[in-house]
Motif scaffolding. Structure first.
Motif, PDB file in Angstrom:
ATOM      1  N   ALA A 128       0.825  -1.209   0.000  1.00  0.00           N
ATOM      2  CA  ALA A 128       0.000   0.000   0.000  1.00  0.00           C
ATOM      3  C   ALA A 128       0.860   1.260   0.000  1.00  0.00           C
ATOM      4  CB  ALA A 128      -0.924  -0.008   1.211  1.00  0.00           C
ATOM      5  N   GLY A 129       1.923   1.274   0.812  1.00  0.00           N
ATOM      6  CA  GLY A 129       2.781   2.450   0.895  1.00  0.00           C
ATOM      7  C   GLY A 129       3.547   2.740  -0.389  1.00  0.00           C
ATOM      8  N   ASP A 137      -3.792   0.578  -3.005  1.00  0.00           N
ATOM      9  CA  ASP A 137      -3.701   1.311  -1.744  1.00  0.00           C
ATOM     10  C   ASP A 137      -5.087   1.541  -1.155  1.00  0.00           C
ATOM     11  OD1 ASP A 137      -2.715   2.837   0.383  1.00  0.00           O
ATOM     12  OD2 ASP A 137      -2.863   4.694  -0.788  1.00  0.00           O
ATOM     13  N   ARG A 138      -6.020   1.976  -1.988  1.00  0.00           N
ATOM     14  CA  ARG A 138      -7.383   2.235  -1.503  1.00  0.00           C
ATOM     15  C   ARG A 138      -8.065   0.942  -1.045  1.00  0.00           C
ATOM     16  NH1 ARG A 138      -7.345   5.639  -6.088  1.00  0.00           N
ATOM     17  NH2 ARG A 138      -8.528   4.100  -7.283  1.00  0.00           N
ATOM     18  N   THR A 210      -0.626  -3.097   9.327  1.00  0.00           N
ATOM     19  CA  THR A 210      -0.680  -2.679   7.920  1.00  0.00           C
ATOM     20  C   THR A 210      -0.707  -1.159   7.802  1.00  0.00           C
ATOM     21  OG1 THR A 210      -1.848  -4.691   7.248  1.00  0.00           O
ATOM     22  CG2 THR A 210      -2.016  -2.793   5.786  1.00  0.00           C
ATOM     23  N   LEU A 211      -1.594  -0.518   8.547  1.00  0.00           N
ATOM     24  CA  LEU A 211      -1.730   0.942   8.460  1.00  0.00           C
ATOM     25  C   LEU A 211      -0.470   1.655   8.946  1.00  0.00           C
ATOM     26  CD1 LEU A 211      -5.423   1.338   9.688  1.00  0.00           C
ATOM     27  CD2 LEU A 211      -4.570   1.509   7.344  1.00  0.00           C
ATOM     28  N   LYS A 216       4.729   4.468   7.362  1.00  0.00           N
ATOM     29  CA  LYS A 216       6.189   4.511   7.444  1.00  0.00           C
ATOM     30  C   LYS A 216       6.815   4.433   6.054  1.00  0.00           C
ATOM     31  CE  LYS A 216       7.651   4.892  11.704  1.00  0.00           C
ATOM     32  NZ  LYS A 216       8.609   5.955  12.091  1.00  0.00           N
ATOM     33  N   VAL A 217       6.281   3.535   5.211  1.00  0.00           N
ATOM     34  CA  VAL A 217       6.806   3.400   3.850  1.00  0.00           C
ATOM     35  C   VAL A 217       6.599   4.695   3.068  1.00  0.00           C
ATOM     36  CG1 VAL A 217       6.506   2.180   1.652  1.00  0.00           C
ATOM     37  CG2 VAL A 217       6.521   0.896   3.787  1.00  0.00           C
ATOM     38  N   MET A 218       5.436   5.299   3.212  1.00  0.00           N
ATOM     39  CA  MET A 218       5.176   6.569   2.529  1.00  0.00           C
ATOM     40  C   MET A 218       6.137   7.651   2.997  1.00  0.00           C
ATOM     41  SD  MET A 218       0.998   6.392   2.649  1.00  0.00           S
ATOM     42  CE  MET A 218       0.846   8.173   2.661  1.00  0.00           C
TER      43      MET A 218
END
Length: 330
Positions: A128-129, A137-138, A210-211, A216-218
């Protein structure tokens, strides 16, 4: 110096735990004191009608339930400080032996669920990130938000209907097959009875990790060094493996350790739905039957379990913070 700071950190957390433990035990005792259930009646069960009043009074005196509530709590606290958790009125065994027996089943269930939810939660968060704003992602965000608002018992019932009643792939409940001696039960039998409860806890535990990982990845992918790496031609999972993995895996693990409380709470509901013989089912039975020694014993043990998880999470956060302040890569 760092070891000394870590020692002080652990000592302060331990002192806070001791205060919290006392408050939790006291509050639990007060709550169960208001129960309308007679503990002697729960102890005797069907024999209640054939036992004389004199024998009931002797039992009440033996277990100390004829004393004031304050004295009962002080008696239990004195026993606890001497390493004795008392005798369960419901199971007619020492509380410590019941916890030892039930904890193994609950630990296996929670450990498998914790590992599975951590792996899948981290993987979904990375996907997702790395694809911020895309349909993936959505979809993953929507999936996590739905899970976060869904009670564990509802998911457990749904899994029972689909995989046990409709498809007949897994047993409908319990920890072992009905009618089999303990020596005859194989590891395969135990695993088949564990699949649906573990799957229920895993599904619930995915959302938080997950969230957190997605965010963090973003954050990492919006930094200057990632833009520089992309300018050099690095893309996709190769880019993440070289520059994002170290910066997201450690925080994700620390957050996952902090989920021990949610994991134990979810296990209580899951074990009730599947009649799984663990600590969760035992604490519900203790509460419903006013089994004060067993209830307080499990409360102590579960509080310790959650404290260890939170302590490990705090230590990881502390180490991350120290390394960041020192300019070290994580």
């Amino acid at each position: 110096m760092q070891l000394l700071n870590i020692g002080k950190f652990i000592l302060l957390r331990t002192l806070k735990f001791a205060i919290l433990l006392f408050a939790v035990v006291l509050f639990s005792f007060i709550l169960v004191s208001f129960s309308p259930v007679d503990p002697i009646q729960s102890y005797l069960g069907a024999e209640m009608m054939v036992v004389s009043e004199e024998q009931k009074e002797q039992l009440a005196e033996y277990f100390g339930v004829d004393e004031s509530k304050t004295q009962q709590f002080l008696n239990w606290l004195n026993m606890f400080l001497h390493g004795d958790l008392g005798t369960s009125l419901l199971y007619r065994q020492e509380v410590l032996s019941i916890i030892q027996e039930r904890f193994l089943a609950s630990f296996m269930l929670m450990a498998i669920s914790w590992i599975i939810s951590g792996i899948f939660g981290y993987a979904l968060g990375v996907i997702a990130g790395m694809n911020e704003g895309s349909w993936m992602d959505r979809a993953i965000k929507s999936y996590c938000f739905i899970l976060a608002s869904t009670p564990a018992f509802w998911i457990g019932i749904l899994l029972l209907i689909v995989f046990s009643m409709w498809l007949g792939l897994f047993p409908i409940g319990l920890g072992t097959p009905i009618g089999m001696l303990s020596d005859e039960v194989t590891w395969l039998d135990q695993i088949k009875h564990m699949v649906l409860p573990a799957l229920t806890l895993s599904i619930i535990g995915v959302s938080n990790i997950t969230l957190h990982t997605r965010q963090k990845v973003m954050d990492v992918f919006n930094t200057e060094f990632i833009r520089f790496a992309r300018a050099k031609g690095e893309e996709g999972f190769r880019l993440f493996a070289r520059h994002g993995l170290r910066n997201t895996l450690f925080p994700a693990i620390s957050v996952h350790f902090a989920s021990f409380g949610e994991l134990f709470g979810g296990a209580i509901l899951a074990e009730q739905v599947f009649s799984y013989p663990g600590l969760g089912q035992a604490i519900v039975q203790a509460g419903m039957n006013s089994d004060v020694p067993l209830l307080l014993g499990i409360v102590v043990f579960s509080t310790l379990f959650v404290f260890i998880g939170n302590l490990l999470a705090d230590l990881l956060y502390y180490l991350i913070d120290v390394r960041m302040k020192n300019g070290e890569a994580i």
